[in-house]
Design a protein around this motif. Structure first.
Motif, PDB file in Angstrom:
ATOM      1  N   ARG A 146       0.835  -1.204   0.000  1.00 29.24           N
ATOM      2  CA  ARG A 146       0.000   0.000   0.000  1.00 29.24           C
ATOM      3  C   ARG A 146       0.873   1.259   0.000  1.00 29.24           C
ATOM      4  O   ARG A 146       0.632   2.194   0.749  1.00 29.24           O
ATOM      5  CB  ARG A 146      -0.922   0.035   1.225  1.00 29.24           C
ATOM      6  CG  ARG A 146      -1.929  -1.075   1.286  1.00 29.24           C
ATOM      7  CD  ARG A 146      -2.876  -0.995   0.092  1.00 29.24           C
ATOM      8  NE  ARG A 146      -3.929  -1.981   0.190  1.00 29.24           N
ATOM      9  CZ  ARG A 146      -3.800  -3.261  -0.143  1.00 29.24           C
ATOM     10  NH1 ARG A 146      -2.648  -3.697  -0.603  1.00 29.24           N
ATOM     11  NH2 ARG A 146      -4.799  -4.100  -0.024  1.00 29.24           N
ATOM     12  N   ALA A 148       2.008   4.530  -1.462  1.00 29.04           N
ATOM     13  CA  ALA A 148       1.665   5.603  -2.396  1.00 29.04           C
ATOM     14  C   ALA A 148       2.919   6.104  -3.108  1.00 29.04           C
ATOM     15  O   ALA A 148       2.865   6.496  -4.269  1.00 29.04           O
ATOM     16  CB  ALA A 148       0.990   6.747  -1.650  1.00 29.04           C
ATOM     17  N   TYR A 211      -2.614   4.636  -5.174  1.00 31.03           N
ATOM     18  CA  TYR A 211      -2.388   5.947  -4.546  1.00 31.03           C
ATOM     19  C   TYR A 211      -3.671   6.408  -3.850  1.00 31.03           C
ATOM     20  O   TYR A 211      -3.646   6.877  -2.712  1.00 31.03           O
ATOM     21  CB  TYR A 211      -1.956   6.964  -5.601  1.00 31.03           C
ATOM     22  CG  TYR A 211      -1.553   8.293  -5.011  1.00 31.03           C
ATOM     23  CD1 TYR A 211      -0.231   8.552  -4.666  1.00 31.03           C
ATOM     24  CD2 TYR A 211      -2.506   9.283  -4.759  1.00 31.03           C
ATOM     25  CE1 TYR A 211       0.132   9.750  -4.103  1.00 31.03           C
ATOM     26  CE2 TYR A 211      -2.158  10.490  -4.191  1.00 31.03           C
ATOM     27  CZ  TYR A 211      -0.832  10.721  -3.870  1.00 31.03           C
ATOM     28  OH  TYR A 211      -0.472  11.914  -3.301  1.00 31.03           O
ATOM     29  N   MET A 213      -6.134   4.481  -2.814  1.00 34.09           N
ATOM     30  CA  MET A 213      -6.412   3.605  -1.671  1.00 34.09           C
ATOM     31  C   MET A 213      -5.606   4.036  -0.448  1.00 34.09           C
ATOM     32  O   MET A 213      -6.095   4.041   0.671  1.00 34.09           O
ATOM     33  CB  MET A 213      -6.052   2.156  -2.013  1.00 34.09           C
ATOM     34  CG  MET A 213      -7.006   1.501  -2.987  1.00 34.09           C
ATOM     35  SD  MET A 213      -6.320  -0.017  -3.680  1.00 34.09           S
ATOM     36  CE  MET A 213      -6.534  -1.110  -2.297  1.00 34.09           C
ATOM     37  N   ALA A 214      -4.351   4.392  -0.680  1.00 28.81           N
ATOM     38  CA  ALA A 214      -3.462   4.710   0.433  1.00 28.81           C
ATOM     39  C   ALA A 214      -3.717   6.097   1.007  1.00 28.81           C
ATOM     40  O   ALA A 214      -3.589   6.305   2.212  1.00 28.81           O
ATOM     41  CB  ALA A 214      -2.001   4.584  -0.008  1.00 28.81           C
ATOM     42  N   THR A 215      -4.076   7.043   0.158  1.00 25.38           N
ATOM     43  CA  THR A 215      -4.152   8.428   0.635  1.00 25.38           C
ATOM     44  C   THR A 215      -5.549   9.006   0.646  1.00 25.38           C
ATOM     45  O   THR A 215      -5.802   9.991   1.339  1.00 25.38           O
ATOM     46  CB  THR A 215      -3.290   9.346  -0.256  1.00 25.38           C
ATOM     47  OG1 THR A 215      -3.898   9.374  -1.560  1.00 25.38           O
ATOM     48  CG2 THR A 215      -1.858   8.856  -0.361  1.00 25.38           C
ATOM     49  N   GLY A 216      -6.460   8.444  -0.154  1.00 27.83           N
ATOM     50  CA  GLY A 216      -7.783   9.048  -0.282  1.00 27.83           C
ATOM     51  C   GLY A 216      -7.795  10.215  -1.241  1.00 27.83           C
ATOM     52  O   GLY A 216      -8.832  10.821  -1.477  1.00 27.83           O
TER      53      GLY A 216
ATOM     54  N   ALA B   2      -0.298   1.399   5.463  1.00 32.09           N
ATOM     55  CA  ALA B   2       0.186   2.773   5.565  1.00 32.09           C
ATOM     56  C   ALA B   2      -0.948   3.784   5.740  1.00 32.09           C
ATOM     57  O   ALA B   2      -0.782   4.804   6.392  1.00 32.09           O
ATOM     58  CB  ALA B   2       0.976   3.127   4.316  1.00 32.09           C
ATOM     59  N   SER B   3      -2.112   3.450   5.199  1.00 36.90           N
ATOM     60  CA  SER B   3      -3.192   4.431   5.235  1.00 36.90           C
ATOM     61  C   SER B   3      -3.752   4.630   6.638  1.00 36.90           C
ATOM     62  O   SER B   3      -4.561   5.504   6.850  1.00 36.90           O
ATOM     63  CB  SER B   3      -4.304   3.988   4.298  1.00 36.90           C
ATOM     64  OG  SER B   3      -4.754   2.710   4.700  1.00 36.90           O
ATOM     65  N   PRO B   8      -0.684  10.349   5.537  1.00 36.45           N
ATOM     66  CA  PRO B   8       0.662   9.821   5.377  1.00 36.45           C
ATOM     67  C   PRO B   8       1.412  10.394   4.177  1.00 36.45           C
ATOM     68  O   PRO B   8       2.619  10.461   4.188  1.00 36.45           O
ATOM     69  CB  PRO B   8       0.427   8.323   5.185  1.00 36.45           C
ATOM     70  CG  PRO B   8      -0.980   8.198   4.727  1.00 36.45           C
ATOM     71  CD  PRO B   8      -1.716   9.342   5.312  1.00 36.45           C
ATOM     72  N   HIS B   9       0.685  10.812   3.163  1.00 37.37           N
ATOM     73  CA  HIS B   9       1.395  11.195   1.939  1.00 37.37           C
ATOM     74  C   HIS B   9       0.995  12.583   1.479  1.00 37.37           C
ATOM     75  O   HIS B   9       0.929  12.862   0.304  1.00 37.37           O
ATOM     76  CB  HIS B   9       1.122  10.174   0.843  1.00 37.37           C
ATOM     77  CG  HIS B   9       1.475   8.786   1.278  1.00 37.37           C
ATOM     78  ND1 HIS B   9       2.768   8.417   1.544  1.00 37.37           N
ATOM     79  CD2 HIS B   9       0.703   7.713   1.541  1.00 37.37           C
ATOM     80  CE1 HIS B   9       2.768   7.143   1.937  1.00 37.37           C
ATOM     81  NE2 HIS B   9       1.539   6.709   1.953  1.00 37.37           N
ATOM     82  N   LEU B  12       2.858  14.310  -1.108  1.00 35.89           N
ATOM     83  CA  LEU B  12       2.819  13.845  -2.494  1.00 35.89           C
ATOM     84  C   LEU B  12       1.727  14.531  -3.308  1.00 35.89           C
ATOM     85  O   LEU B  12       1.702  14.416  -4.516  1.00 35.89           O
ATOM     86  CB  LEU B  12       2.563  12.338  -2.535  1.00 35.89           C
ATOM     87  CG  LEU B  12       3.791  11.464  -2.329  1.00 35.89           C
ATOM     88  CD1 LEU B  12       3.395  10.011  -2.374  1.00 35.89           C
ATOM     89  CD2 LEU B  12       4.833  11.748  -3.394  1.00 35.89           C
ATOM     90  N   THR B 265     -15.019   9.356   3.943  1.00 33.10           N
ATOM     91  CA  THR B 265     -14.186   8.692   2.935  1.00 33.10           C
ATOM     92  C   THR B 265     -12.714   8.853   3.237  1.00 33.10           C
ATOM     93  O   THR B 265     -11.912   7.980   2.934  1.00 33.10           O
ATOM     94  CB  THR B 265     -14.442   9.226   1.507  1.00 33.10           C
ATOM     95  OG1 THR B 265     -14.205  10.629   1.493  1.00 33.10           O
ATOM     96  CG2 THR B 265     -15.853   8.929   1.060  1.00 33.10           C
ATOM     97  N   ASN B 266     -12.354   9.964   3.858  1.00 29.75           N
ATOM     98  CA  ASN B 266     -10.928  10.207   4.063  1.00 29.75           C
ATOM     99  C   ASN B 266     -10.676  11.059   5.305  1.00 29.75           C
ATOM    100  O   ASN B 266     -10.195  12.182   5.208  1.00 29.75           O
ATOM    101  CB  ASN B 266     -10.366  10.900   2.807  1.00 29.75           C
ATOM    102  CG  ASN B 266      -8.854  10.845   2.768  1.00 29.75           C
ATOM    103  OD1 ASN B 266      -8.230  10.126   3.555  1.00 29.75           O
ATOM    104  ND2 ASN B 266      -8.252  11.615   1.891  1.00 29.75           N
TER     105      ASN B 266
END
Lengths: 237, 281
Positions: A146, A148, A211, A213-216, B2-3, B8-9, B12, B265-266
């Motif tokens: 997972r 990103a 990407y 899935m991992a970050t939304g 990781a989510s 986390p990102h 990016l 959702t997030n």
């Protein structure tokens, strides 16, 4: 993995989807590798096996979709659980298409068989497939972790395949112009190259799904595009 | 995976402004009807709510979610000063309704509760007729004087609560004779009858079956055109369905608030994530 759910059977269902997607990835990867190897070696027997294998991916995709729908109906997943389920559906669809590409290459093995294949073109095709398989392998690794970051890297590298495909396209065109007897085999090789290039595109789609899935969030910005074949003309080589 | 981490990102995301909006812009346009600043609640020596600050948008549904005992109902009850009635309860901080401090000593609490109506978990009609249940509030607030006025308010309130057609032939029968879902809509009609700006709902559907729940949810969606609604619910799906803004409470703290679509959702906070995905230990 994140913390377990209070309802442990929910975890089991999500793990099942994840495992099935990974399995599909492994099969798709092997089908593509084997189909190019069969093409290079003119191995019709191997090609037949690959064609027969495609049904496994079709079944797996259907299974993943059905299970995912049941999870949504039963668990009403939220946040990253929901993204996980949606991701499984999308990635399964991409992998099923990758399998179709492999199958299509395998189907062309017989057609290309017998005609003299110029060595450098076959080598070019092999090289293109190595790039695509690396992309596929890395995006599947990104799926299992997972990551990103890794998914984004895969997406950034798709232009290498596109550039390689464009140059192969020119070479095939040149070869066909040199001798019309090459046209039949070269046309098949051209479709094979196109198939491999499409596999790269599916790897990119999968990267974008991972990407998300991992970050939304969605990966933003234009993705790199190196496929210039739409403007290549026979006279312009 | 990781989510599970907080954003986390984030580094990016090349351009955060282009990222999914989740209805944030639409919410931001709404004026603030209720503003809470550093609200704390103590029951005797025990602190139940810690420095909660949140803006409640006008003519929208705001949902409060969180595990039992997280302070969401306590906070809801601050908004019409229902905590005043609890022995030993103390409220700190500031709550403004239309910019006016509702804990101002000169403020008339009875008038406040007409402006901020409330619907409870269990339908609680008065042991009177359907008509009287609705007419009672306006009458004691001096909003109606004649029988004709009473009739007008009763009919229009029952209509707004989506109940009129079901009860028009038995307005003088006891309210307690209605079904649970109808009783709850009668309570909503009763709240509407005094012309509130804000309607507080404390788990209004938890005693109802899915059909009655769906009818109330549809009603809530209609009511938000004219009222500011705050709903406390244990059903995350309900919060996701009916609200535009969601606030997540945990251990007396407001952990996260934002557009409902984003929260479900997030979400940004791991505690929110764990709660809505069913991972709370």
């Amino acid at each position: 993995m994140s913390d377990p759910h209070i309802v442990s059977s929910f975890d089991e269902e999500l793990k099942y989807l994840m495992r099935r997607v990974s399995e599909m990835g492994g099969i798709a990867e092997r089908m593509v590798g084997d189909s190019v190897a069969a093409l290079v070696a003119s191995d019709a027997g191997s090609a037949q096996r690959i064609i027969a294998e495609d049904i496994i991916l079709d079944d797996a995709e259907r299974d993943i979709n059905e299970r995912a729908i049941v999870v949504i109906a039963k668990r009403q997943p939220m946040a990253h659980d929901l993204r996980e389920v949606m991701g499984a559906i999308r990635i399964a669809a991409d992998l099923e298409r990758v399998g179709d590409m492999g199958k299509n290459i395998a189907k062309r093995v017989v057609a290309v068989q017998g005609s003299a294949q110029p060595k450098q073109l076959v080598r070019g095709l092999e090289h293109l497939s190595e790039l695509a398989l690396t992309q596929l392998k890395e995006v599947l690794d990104a799926y299992s972790t997972r990551s990103a970051v890794a998914a984004n890297q895969v997406r950034q590298r798709d232009d290498e395949i596109d550039a390689m495909y464009t140059s192969l396209f020119r070479e095939l065109l040149t070869y066909m112009m040199e001798d019309p007897r090459n046209i039949s085999a070269c046309t098949h090789l051209l479709f094979c190259a196109k198939n491999i290039e499409r596999i790269g595109d599916h790897a990119t789609n999968i990267a974008e799904t991972i990407y998300y899935m991992a970050t939304g969030d969605r990966l933003l910005g234009e993705r790199p595009r190196g496929d210039k074949t739409a403007t290549v003309m026979a006279s312009g080589h | 995976m990781a989510s599970g981490m907080n954003f986390p990102h984030a580094e990016l995301t090349p351009n955060a402004e282009q990222a999914t909006d989740h209805g944030a812009a639409e919410l931001a346009q709404r004026s603030v009807r209720v503003r809470a600043s550093d609200v704390s609640v103590f029951y005797g020596a025990k602190q139940a709510l810690f420095d909660v600050s949140v803006d409640i948008p006008d003519r929208a549904v705001t949902a409060f979610i969180g595990p039992s005992g997280c302070g969401k109902s306590t906070f809801l009850r601050c908004i019409n000063r229902m905590n005043d009635t609890i022995e030993g309860a103390r409220v700190g901080g500031k709550i403004e309704l239309d910019g006016e401090d509702i804990y101002d000593p000169s403020l008339d609490v009875v008038e406040l509760r007409a402006r901020v109506g409330m619907v409870f978990q269990k339908p609680n009609p008065f042991p009177k007729s359907i008509f009287e249940n609705v007419a009672y509030g306006p009458r004691i607030h001096g909003l109606i004087r004649t029988k004709a006025e009473a009739e007008e308010v009763v009919v229009s309130s029952l209509r707004k609560a989506g109940l009129f057609n079901e009860v028009k032939d038995r307005l003088h029968e006891p309210g307690t004779g209605l079904s649970g879902g109808q009783q709850q809509r009668l309570c909503i009609a009763r709240a509407i009858a005094v012309g509130p700006e804000v309607i507080l709902m404390d788990e209004p559907c938890s005693a109802l079956d899915p059909i009655a729940t769906a009818i109330i949810e549809e009603l809530i969606d209609e009511l938000r055109e004219n009222y500011t609604i705050i709903i406390v619910t244990h059903s995350m799906q309900q919060a996701a369905r009916v609200s535009q803004k969601t606030a997540f409470f945990h251990l007396g703290n407001l952990v996260e608030e934002g557009p409902t679509d984003k929260i479900f959702t997030n979400p940004e906070d791991k505690r929110t994530q764990d709660y809505i995905t069913g991972r709370f230990g």
